[in-house]
Design a protein around this motif. Structure first.
Motif, PDB file in Angstrom:
ATOM      1  N   ILE A 366      -2.619  -4.467 -14.074  1.00 14.46           N
ATOM      2  CA  ILE A 366      -4.245  -3.542 -14.382  1.00 14.46           C
ATOM      3  C   ILE A 366      -3.900  -2.862 -12.694  1.00 14.46           C
ATOM      4  CG2 ILE A 366      -6.227  -3.305 -13.160  1.00 14.46           C
ATOM      5  CD1 ILE A 366      -6.849  -5.922 -13.776  1.00 14.46           C
ATOM      6  N   PRO A 368      -4.101   0.454 -10.739  1.00 10.26           N
ATOM      7  CA  PRO A 368      -5.052   1.434  -9.214  1.00 10.26           C
ATOM      8  C   PRO A 368      -4.664   2.736  -9.529  1.00 10.26           C
ATOM      9  CG  PRO A 368      -4.370  -0.308  -7.750  1.00 10.26           C
ATOM     10  CD  PRO A 368      -3.883  -0.239  -9.399  1.00 10.26           C
ATOM     11  N   ILE A 370      -4.288   5.002  -7.785  1.00 11.66           N
ATOM     12  CA  ILE A 370      -3.979   6.026  -6.519  1.00 11.66           C
ATOM     13  C   ILE A 370      -3.199   5.914  -6.007  1.00 11.66           C
ATOM     14  CG2 ILE A 370      -4.517   3.327  -5.247  1.00 11.66           C
ATOM     15  CD1 ILE A 370      -6.011   4.996  -3.321  1.00 11.66           C
ATOM     16  N   LEU A 372       0.489   5.753  -3.227  1.00 17.71           N
ATOM     17  CA  LEU A 372       1.099   4.891  -2.591  1.00 17.71           C
ATOM     18  C   LEU A 372       1.526   4.724  -2.050  1.00 17.71           C
ATOM     19  CD1 LEU A 372      -0.132   1.319  -4.487  1.00 17.71           C
ATOM     20  CD2 LEU A 372      -1.967   2.092  -2.525  1.00 17.71           C
ATOM     21  N   ARG A 375       6.503   1.688   1.587  1.00 22.44           N
ATOM     22  CA  ARG A 375       7.008   1.496   2.872  1.00 22.44           C
ATOM     23  C   ARG A 375       8.548   0.509   3.007  1.00 22.44           C
ATOM     24  NH1 ARG A 375       3.034   0.037   6.378  1.00 22.44           N
ATOM     25  NH2 ARG A 375       1.710  -0.326   4.532  1.00 22.44           N
TER      26      ARG A 375
ATOM     27  N   ILE B  77      -2.623  -0.975   1.901  1.00 15.36           N
ATOM     28  CA  ILE B  77      -2.298   0.371   1.075  1.00 15.36           C
ATOM     29  C   ILE B  77      -1.408  -1.221   0.495  1.00 15.36           C
ATOM     30  CG2 ILE B  77       0.278   1.408   1.134  1.00 15.36           C
ATOM     31  CD1 ILE B  77      -0.438   2.447   3.997  1.00 15.36           C
ATOM     32  N   GLU B  78      -0.813  -2.290   0.888  1.00 14.69           N
ATOM     33  CA  GLU B  78       0.088  -3.843   0.229  1.00 14.69           C
ATOM     34  C   GLU B  78      -1.264  -4.386  -0.619  1.00 14.69           C
ATOM     35  OE1 GLU B  78       3.187  -2.920   0.263  1.00 14.69           O
ATOM     36  OE2 GLU B  78       2.447  -1.244   2.190  1.00 14.69           O
ATOM     37  N   ALA B  80      -3.523  -3.008  -1.971  1.00 15.21           N
ATOM     38  CA  ALA B  80      -3.315  -2.076  -3.416  1.00 15.21           C
ATOM     39  C   ALA B  80      -1.859  -1.921  -4.324  1.00 15.21           C
ATOM     40  CB  ALA B  80      -3.618  -0.582  -3.512  1.00 15.21           C
ATOM     41  N   ARG B  81      -0.261  -2.220  -3.688  1.00 15.94           N
ATOM     42  CA  ARG B  81       0.384  -1.633  -4.477  1.00 15.94           C
ATOM     43  C   ARG B  81       0.680  -3.687  -5.269  1.00 15.94           C
ATOM     44  NH1 ARG B  81       4.606   0.682  -1.794  1.00 15.94           N
ATOM     45  NH2 ARG B  81       3.311   0.094   0.067  1.00 15.94           N
ATOM     46  N   SER B  83      -2.235  -5.564  -6.596  1.00 16.63           N
ATOM     47  CA  SER B  83      -3.357  -5.821  -6.687  1.00 16.63           C
ATOM     48  C   SER B  83      -2.359  -6.347  -8.623  1.00 16.63           C
ATOM     49  CB  SER B  83      -3.931  -5.197  -6.551  1.00 16.63           C
ATOM     50  OG  SER B  83      -3.495  -3.974  -7.532  1.00 16.63           O
TER      51      SER B  83
END
Ligand code: TPP
Ligand code: SF4
Ligand code: SF4
Lengths: 649, 197
Positions: A366, A368, A370, A372, A375, B77-78, B80-81, B83
């Motif tokens: 899954i 999302p 969005i 990102l 990093r 952010i992490e 979401a990354r 997930s």
């Protein structure tokens, strides 16, 4: 880091990192000598042994100057009759390859285990390299633990194997074995054993590899290899088969592959249906065991981390012995060849071979919807390298040269990213000076600037520098002396004078080393002083242009994390900086061109400092054209001293 | 085979590895089995960090994508990354502070945008003021333990870890143990007041 759990009470059950379990196993076996050069994912083995040595007074532990020296030292120790351990990351074995091959010819007296920590997936390495090939190539058995769960047992078995055959043994671990924490039961440590010393009995026919001896030893080696293969077929601790002996399917699960295979077979209720051959000592191939288990099967599946090493060897063996089965593995394209294994990859392989319909681990991902931001790791707030890169770039501009930044392996590799992008080549440790040597003579339109860390300088920089002096290579060498091997977790090195056992060593001077090698232009600068850096880099570049010889600048300034740690020990803390809103013109220089992670831009474009991240290095105050940065209080001189002189303990 | 797969995520330096260590020791104290796969090395210099914690009858170190049961994250952010590692409908406990990656000129999504995108995929996302509350408790580095407290309150961990074991693991493995135990309790209390499950 100390990893105190390495000395857990005998009989207790403790949570341990795989690497710490290796250290514990080595201690329980009675290792008396351990040498290493740091490298992820191997480092914690030696850190834990270093802690143990400080508390127990043994074994002898050292951080060596590089992996070649570490292995040579361990071979020397093993020849005196004591058990020795040499630990390194996979690419370290390349550096140590020369003595590695010889060690198999000579054999050992005590025991010698060489840990090769491979890094599939390249979590912190420049390549993916399966060092089981080294075992095959050099005639050195390879033990490969089935996960961190087997780490302690596997290293003890590796030592026993080495002792039994008087032969070096490679212990191949991988990131997911070394950096996985599991529950380990601690056994007894015999302190007298780990403190013992050996004695060297001369035997030149064995220990001097002149051709006349080596030819004989080579014959013996090839013969021994077959015997060890037979022995590994019998070694029930490391290699054994389980499940249905009459199954048409054999799963050969090597090292960590066993954990993946077992979990999947269990989930599918197949543990009692198929035959599972666990190989934790796969090299030399335990031929008789493998042939026994393979005979009559219709399908043979290989699960291994790295290259299809065992699959390839096995297929050759099957050909010779007329074993005909359908093969499933990496070599046949049923399992991906790059990166590390995960359950869903292995499940896919097993599902294909066993025609499984249901899957337990291969769910749809899954994601999302969005975007990102990435990093990537960055230079820490207050890192001395940021100031050095900044000063060097300005000097290069002023000298009106076109630079080639020959980079190297260390935290400064991060200079490859924006805003600096000042690493044009990164090859291997020491490669900065090495490549610059070639570029200095192979082209004329750009000036090579080798950027190398202090630990790397002593590891592999010295021969390259000797070459630059000898062959008069016009290049600038910048040695980043941050008082430690930072990238791997702040180990000391020859330039620090602190040893792994915590006793004092001799601190080597980079300046003296460079002068001793004949570099005529050698200067030391304060890494945190940008104006001084700019001036000195500029002058050094002018020297290189004019004299057509190498110049060397040592930029000295402690890794800020070391300075902070040293400060905490004695109660000295940095003073954070702040931005004067009236002076800041929102030019953005500090967060765009300098890019300290503690500096952010507000909505109006003006800068502000996250005080939780700021380490009070004062670099921003030097680059702001409008003097907008200032410390919130008076900066203690003690802190300024630590920024220059802190070292690892 | 019963197991619980927990994904821990955040930014290097936020205490993700020590959180994993506390959980692992608490499982040990509770008499269970645990495997923790960590990220070391490069990713620690402020990079993105994921730690896989697998409790129960498991063999392999890594949680395959789509198999995680729970996430504790110190950065949205992490969260979401990573997930992708979670099962549909899993709970995500995430701190409300975003640490922007220090890259020149990148666009940072807002907390609301992140939460919305995760909710759309059917995750049960619980935004926790962990850092702020830990600061209030006088332990700014205790956000990781606050998240643990909040998630513990929901009962998802109870089958594998008992509360005394967590307290004990904190005491044996963290600096400032008393302050961290206080933070753990505050995390539980926060969840008790905010969440009805
Ligand atoms: C042959 C080899 N050994 C070890 C390593 C692991 N390694 C990567 S970076 C690094 C540190 C180098 O230290 P230094 O040059 O002082 O740079 P710093 O990290 O302190 O900036 C090491 C040892 C490697 N990449 N290659
Ligand atoms: S660890 Fe030290 S040398 Fe490495 S980036 Fe951080 S401050 Fe710089
Ligand atoms: S904000 Fe300034 S003083 Fe603070 S760490 Fe960054 S450069 Fe150094």
């Amino acid at each position: 880091m100390a990893h105190r759990e390495v000395l857990a009470e005998p009989g207790s059950r403790v949570v341990m990192l795989g690497n710490v379990a290796f250290a514990r196993g080595a201690l329980e076996y009675g290792v008396s000598f351990a040498s290493a050069y740091p490298g992820t994912p191997s480092t914690e083995i030696t850190e834990a042994l270093s802690y143990a040595s400080r508390i127990l007074g043994g074994p002898y532990v050292e951080w060596s100057a590089n992996e070649k020296v570490a292995l040579e030292a361990a071979i020397g120790a093993a020849l005196t009759g004591i058990p020795a351990l040499a630990s390194m990351k996979h690419v370290g074995v390349n550096v140590a390859a020369d003595p590695l091959f010889s060690s198999a010819y000579m054999g050992v007296e005590g025991a010698l285990v060489i840990v090769s920590a491979d890094d599939p997936g390249m979590w912190s390495s420049q390549n993916e390299q399966d060092n089981r090939w080294y075992g095959i190539h050099a005639y050195i058995p390879v033990v490969e633990p089935a996960g961190a769960q087997e780490a302690k047992t596997a290293i003890i078995e590796a030592f026993k194997l080495s002792e039994k055959w008087k032969h070096p043994v490679i212990l191949r671990t991988t990131t997911r074995v070394s950096h996985t924490r599991v529950i380990v039961e601690a056994g007894e440590i015999d302190i007298a054993k780990i403190k013992r010393k050996g004695t060297f009995v001369k035997n030149p026919e064995k220990y001097t590899l002149v051709p006349v001896h080596a030819r004989r030893l080579r014959e013996e080696l090839v013969e021994k290899w077959e015997k060890i293969s037979n022995d590994l077929s019998q070694n029930q601790v490391l290699n054994h088969a389980e499940g249905n002996p009459d199954s048409e399917t054999l799963v050969v699960a090597i090292g960590l592959g066993y954990r993946y295979a077992k979990e999947i077979l269990a989930a599918h209720g197949l543990l009692d249906n198929v035959r599972l051959l666990k190989l934790s000592a796969p090299v030399p191939l335990p031929k008789s065991l493998l042939l026994n288990e393979a005979e009559g099967r219709e399908k043979i599946i290989f699960v291994e981390e790295g290259d299809p090493v065992i699959e390839t060897l096995s297929k050759a063996l099957f050909y010779d012995y007329n074993v005909r089965a359908e093969i499933y593995g990496k070599g046949t394209g049923h399992l991906k060849k790059t990166g590390e294994l995960e359950l869903h990859h292995v499940e896919k392989l097993l599902a294909k071979a066993l025609e499984l319909e249901k899957t337990y681990f291969s769910h749809a991902m899954i994601k999302p919807d969005i975007k990102l931001p990435p990093r990537p790791p960055v230079l820490c707030p207050g890192c001395p390298y940021r100031a050095v890169f900044y000063a060097l770039r300005r000097a290069v501009g002023k000298a009106r040269i076109r630079p080639i930044y020959n980079g190297d392996i260390g935290c400064y590799s991060l200079g490859v990213n924006p805003p600096f992008q000042m690493q044009d080549t990164i090859v291997e440790m020491g490669g900065s000076i090495g490549l610059a040597n070639g570029m200095a003579h192979a082209q004329d339109d750009k000036v090579p600037i080798a950027i190398i860390g202090d630990s790397t300088f002593f590891h592999a920089g010295l021969p390259g520098l000797a070459n630059a002096v000898y062959n008069r290579s016009p290049m600038l060498v910048v040695v980043l002396d941050n008082r430690t091997t930072a990238m791997t977790g702040h180990q000391p090195h020859p330039g620090i004078g602190v040893t792994a056992r915590g006793v004092e060593g001799t601190e080597l001077s980079i300046v003296d080393a460079a002068k001793g090698l004949g570099v005529e232009y050698v200067k030391v600068i304060d890494a945190f002083n940008i104006a001084e850096g700019e001036k000195e880099f500029y002058e050094a570049l002018e020297y290189v242009k004019k004299e057509r010889k190498p110049a060397l600048i040592v930029a000295k300034g402690a890794c800020i994390l070391l300075a902070l740690a040293a400060g905490r020990r004695i109660g000295v803390y940095p003073i954070v900086y702040r931005v004067d809103d009236d002076k800041c013109t929102a030019c953005g220089l500090c967060y765009k061109a300098f890019n300290c992670p503690a500096i952010y831009s507000k909505d109006d474009g003006k800068a502000y400092i996250n005080e939780l991240l700021c380490t009070g290095c004062g670099e921003c105050a030097q680059i702001c054209p409008f003097d907008a940065f200032e410390p919130v209080d008076e900066v203690p001189p003690e802190w300024l001293r630590l920024m220059r002189e802190a070292k690892p303990t | 085979m019963k197991s619980l797969n927990i994904v821990l995520s955040g930014v290097g330096g936020q205490g993700i590895i020590s959180l994993a260590n506390v959980i692992a020791n608490a499982v040990l104290e509770s008499g269970g089995k645990v495997i923790v796969a960590e990220t070391h090395g490069l990713s620690q210099r402020g990079g993105s960090v994921i730690v896989h914690v697998r409790i129960g009858d498991v063999e392999a170190p890594l949680i395959p994508p789509g198999n995680g049961d729970l996430m504790l994250s110190l950065d949205p952010i992490e969260a979401a990354r990573y997930s992708v590692y979670l099962k549909k409908g899993s709970m995500i406990f995430v701190d409300n502070n975003i640490t922007p990656p220090p890259l020149p000129g990148i666009k940072i999504p807002s907390l609301d945008e992140i939460v919305e995108s995760l909710e759309k995929e059917g995750f049960d996302i619980i935004v926790v003021p962990a850092v702020d509350e830990a600061k209030k408790a006088g332990n700014p580095l205790g956000a990781n333990i606050f998240l643990l407290g909040a998630s513990y309150q929901t009962g998802i961990l109870k089958e594998y870890i008992n509360e005394e074991a967590i307290i004990d693991a904190i005491r044996k493995n963290l600096k400032k143990p008393e302050k961290n135990i206080e933070v753990f309790k505050r995390g539980k209390k926060w969840a008790e007041e905010r969440l009805t499950r």
